[in-house]
Design a protein around this motif. Sequence first.
Motif, short mmCIF file in Angstrom:
data_model
loop_
_atom_site.label_atom_id
_atom_site.label_comp_id
_atom_site.label_asym_id
_atom_site.label_seq_id
_atom_site.Cartn_x
_atom_site.Cartn_y
_atom_site.Cartn_z
N ASP A 1 46.25 111.28 51.71
CA ASP A 1 46.84 110.33 52.66
C ASP A 1 46.45 108.89 52.30
N ALA A 2 45.20 108.70 51.88
CA ALA A 2 44.75 107.35 51.50
C ALA A 2 45.51 106.85 50.28
N ILE A 3 45.72 107.74 49.30
CA ILE A 3 46.46 107.37 48.10
C ILE A 3 47.93 107.10 48.44
N ALA A 4 48.47 107.90 49.35
CA ALA A 4 49.86 107.71 49.78
C ALA A 4 50.05 106.34 50.43
N ASP A 5 49.09 105.94 51.25
CA ASP A 5 49.17 104.62 51.89
C ASP A 5 49.12 103.52 50.84
N ARG A 6 48.29 103.72 49.81
CA ARG A 6 48.21 102.73 48.73
C ARG A 6 49.53 102.66 47.96
N LEU A 7 50.13 103.81 47.72
CA LEU A 7 51.41 103.85 47.00
C LEU A 7 52.47 103.04 47.72
N ARG A 8 52.54 103.18 49.03
CA ARG A 8 53.57 102.48 49.80
C ARG A 8 53.39 100.97 49.75
N ALA A 9 52.14 100.52 49.70
CA ALA A 9 51.87 99.08 49.78
C ALA A 9 51.67 98.42 48.41
N GLU A 10 51.52 99.22 47.37
CA GLU A 10 51.09 98.71 46.07
C GLU A 10 52.17 97.93 45.31
N PRO A 11 51.84 96.72 44.80
CA PRO A 11 52.80 95.96 44.01
C PRO A 11 52.70 96.21 42.50
N ASP A 12 51.54 96.69 42.03
CA ASP A 12 51.32 96.83 40.59
C ASP A 12 51.91 98.13 40.05
N VAL A 13 52.66 98.02 38.96
CA VAL A 13 53.35 99.19 38.38
C VAL A 13 52.38 100.27 37.93
N LEU A 14 51.32 99.89 37.23
CA LEU A 14 50.38 100.88 36.71
C LEU A 14 49.64 101.60 37.83
N VAL A 15 49.32 100.88 38.88
CA VAL A 15 48.64 101.49 40.02
C VAL A 15 49.58 102.46 40.74
#
Length: 206
Positions: free
Chosen positions: A66-80
Amino acid sequence: GVLRALAAELLSSDEGRATLAAQMLATTRAPAAIGALRAALMHPSAAVRTVAIETLGEQGAAGAADAIADRLRAEPDVLVKHAAARALRSLAAVGSASARVVAALRARKDDEDARVAAAVRVALAFAEDHASASRGTALLPLLGEGDALAEEVLTALPPAAAHDAEVHAALRACLDVDRPLPIRRAAMRAIARLRVTPLLADVVAL
């Protein structure tokens, strides 16, 4: 103690020190380490966020997906984003995915970056149909939806796929000389990784 010191280093503005701390925390599943890694998902450095994601994905701690999913939704960096999608795929491959994870993946499945979109689509296949994806069959329709997606599928084929006749046929088709070289190479790697003995002769023939 050591964990407290590493957690402090993980929040450092020095990218090298923070990245090293994240890598060292990968050796323990202590709650303090997991908490520090989750906090590092908000680190200003994309490199640190990536290492934190990869470590959480490998450890599979409660709440990590769930924490990684939240990061995915908000993340601007392609590699991340790519690292997050692959981590969610790995986690979904070994257990059920929460509604939060599925929603995050669906929100990113048409990402502007082809590699990110491909990684998300494959992760979503595992999240939405774990049983079929774990046999490899749920991934096969994705092979015909572009080279980036096909490469991601071939990278993600799980061990059980080695015994499925449909998967064998799809891999053999990917070895065809008319397919782009990166696809053929990805298929060869998949055959070797999964030890698909019936197809070794096809690989040697190339």
